[in-house]
Design an enzyme around this catalytic site. Structure first.
Site, short mmCIF file in Angstrom:
data_model
loop_
_atom_site.label_atom_id
_atom_site.label_comp_id
_atom_site.label_asym_id
_atom_site.label_seq_id
_atom_site.Cartn_x
_atom_site.Cartn_y
_atom_site.Cartn_z
CG ASN A 46 -1.84 1.20 1.28
OD1 ASN A 46 -1.82 2.05 0.39
ND2 ASN A 46 -2.65 1.28 2.33
CG HIS B 77 -13.16 1.50 7.16
ND1 HIS B 77 -12.47 0.33 6.87
CD2 HIS B 77 -12.21 2.46 7.28
CE1 HIS B 77 -11.17 0.59 6.83
NE2 HIS B 77 -10.99 1.88 7.07
CG LEU B 78 -16.18 4.24 12.43
CD1 LEU B 78 -16.87 4.40 13.78
CD2 LEU B 78 -16.65 5.31 11.43
CD GLU C 148 -8.65 -1.61 4.52
OE1 GLU C 148 -8.95 -0.93 3.52
OE2 GLU C 148 -8.16 -1.12 5.56
N GLY D 114 -13.17 2.01 15.10
CA GLY D 114 -14.33 1.14 15.25
C GLY D 114 -14.05 -0.09 16.08
CD GLU D 115 -10.62 -3.57 13.77
OE1 GLU D 115 -9.57 -3.92 14.35
OE2 GLU D 115 -10.74 -3.55 12.53
NE ARG E 200 -6.48 1.30 0.35
CZ ARG E 200 -6.57 2.28 1.23
NH1 ARG E 200 -5.53 2.64 1.95
NH2 ARG E 200 -7.71 2.93 1.39
NE ARG F 264 -3.98 5.53 20.61
CZ ARG F 264 -2.96 4.94 20.00
NH1 ARG F 264 -2.55 3.75 20.42
NH2 ARG F 264 -2.35 5.50 18.97
NE ARG G 51 -8.94 12.04 3.45
CZ ARG G 51 -8.80 10.72 3.42
NH1 ARG G 51 -9.77 9.94 3.88
NH2 ARG G 51 -7.71 10.17 2.94
CG HIS H 179 -12.15 3.21 3.54
ND1 HIS H 179 -12.73 4.19 4.33
CD2 HIS H 179 -10.82 3.48 3.52
CE1 HIS H 179 -11.79 5.01 4.76
NE2 HIS H 179 -10.63 4.60 4.29
CG ASN I 73 -6.27 9.68 10.16
OD1 ASN I 73 -6.55 10.46 11.07
ND2 ASN I 73 -5.62 10.06 9.09
N GLY I 74 -9.12 7.72 8.26
CA GLY I 74 -10.11 7.92 7.23
C GLY I 74 -11.34 7.12 7.63
#
Length: 420
Positions: A27, A225-226, A401, A349-350, A108, A301, A258, A197, A228-229
């Protein structure tokens, strides 16, 4: 290295690939190269790493293998040197790529436009196509193409495949993909909703079907899908029918740097009244806005620590982030009519139970409820966070991914070999 092995793109769906074959997933970003060596059948990440701050005298290199993390700081001038160092890191710190039986390289690529409906076996024409789509993803496609060019130089005997973030959203209905502008302009300049994504949204939605042991065709899903993007999707029967990112990854949810959705007139206003150039506004909205623009910090965080310390800017940033997220959950519930499963995935998200809980608090009338005990903490495995008997199943599903790219890569090579 055997280019004729293959594997289906759904977890566990195997074709003709030796069980020891691996895929190197790359990537390439504007100033970084992420990589992972993947076993596409077992799903294991054998080694991974990243080269950050390409072009700087103090570029950061991290390589992980067998539980050992090697970190280096050294000058890296360009992507060519970065990828050469990646191959050297494999040789120095393992595993040896020849012994790992690398059967393919998967890349990617963010934007496939209307050109690439799915993964593509890379040749000169595919590279040219990726470069030609750079106006639609100026921050991503040029770097993606450069990474491909260098990888082809360094690994000329290994088949390579481009996997496009936008391909999963080629199925969007016209009503969702079309912007309300004159269609001759849209057609001339390829303006439509492409999304991003997509590899993650496709992987998670298919994982959900496996997890709940139901046919994919029977499930209405929202995937969040949470990272940084950040992006949201509505998936009906395995087919994407709506997504939050648009012509570029700027549209939609509030993200780390963004802005997400914004009145387009803000661009005109800043140009006319602040004297800002288009490039300056582009930089403002893509790199200096979002949670960082509101609070000065994009790491959630740290953001939570700032909120606990009474920082009002940090509190507002999280409030704005959650407000936008809840709007999209409500909107996609309306698009689908009913939702069987909602999934959180990617870094935030995780790992961020505060975001997950706040996103669904107050949405009980739409069928969304959270069991706070189940929701607590970071999730490294699939976890049900809704209470038993809830109208909508709410899950945390770790994305993979790189694994999805690896599987799509070998299945693409197998398909090409079968028709050769």
């Amino acid at each position: 290295m055997n280019p004729h092995h293959g594997l289906g793109d759904q977890p566990g769906q195997q074709a003709d690939i030796a069980t020891h074959g691996t895929v190197l997933v790359i990537n390439s970003g504007s100033s970084s190269v992420k990589y992972q060596l993947v076993d596409p059948i077992g799903g294991d990440a054998i080694a991974s790493g990243i080269v950050e701050r390409i072009g700087a005298q103090d570029a950061l290199l991290t390589h992980k293998h067998n539980g050992v993390s090697t970190k280096l700081t050294e000058p890296i001038t360009d992507h060519g040197q970065a990828l050469r160092r990646v191959l050297e890191l494999f040789a120095e710190h393992g595993p040896d790529l020849a012994e790992a039986d690398v059967v393919a390289v998967g890349h990617r690529v963010v934007q496939g436009g209307d050109v690439f409906a799915g993964p593509a076996l890379i040749d000169d024409a595919v590279v040219a196509g990726i470069e030609a789509l750079s106006p639609l993803a100026p921050l991503h496609n040029p770097a993606n193409a450069r990474g491909i060019e260098v990888a082809r130089e360094l690994l000329p005997d290994v088949p390579q495949v481009a996997v496009f973030d936008s391909s999963f959203f080629r199925t969007l209905p016209d009503a969702a993909a079309t912007y309300a502008i004159p269609q001759d302009v849209a057609s001339t300049y390829s303006i439509r909703r492409y999304g991003a994504h997509g590899t993650s949204h496709q992987y998670v939605s298919r994982e959900v079907a496996r997890i709940v042991d139901r046919p994919l065709e029977d499930i209405n899903q929202i995937v969040l899908h949470l990272g940084n993007g950040a992006s949201a999707s509505a998936v009906q029967g395995g087919v994407a029918v709506e997504t939050s990112m648009g012509l570029t990854p700027l549209e939609g949810l509030v993200m780390g740097t963004r802005s997400g959705d914004i009145d387009p007139s803000v661009v005109f206003h800043l140009h006319r009244n602040a004297g800002m150039s288009i490039d300056e506004i582009d930089d403002l909205l893509n790199r200096r806005s979002g949670v960082k623009g509101l609070s000065g910090e994009s790491d959630f965080r740290t953001l939570h620590e700032m909120i606990e310390a009474g920082d009002e800017d940090a509190k507002l940033a999280l409030d704005v982030y959650i407000h936008r997220l809840r709007k999209y959950i409500g909107a996609y519930t309306a698009v689908l009519g009913h939702v069987d499963v909602l999934s959180f995935t990617a870094g935030i998200g995780e790992n961020d139970d505060i975001v997950r809980a706040r996103a669904l608090t107050g949405l009980e009338g739409l069928g969304y409820t959270i069991d706070l005990e189940r929701n607590a903490g970071r999730k490294s495995d699939v976890t049900v966070i809704s209470p038993d008997g809830a109208p909508t199943l709410v899950l945390v599903v770790p994305t993979a991914e790189e694994l999805a790219i690896a599987r799509l890569t070998v299945s693409t090579i197998a398909a090409a070999a079968a028709t050769a």
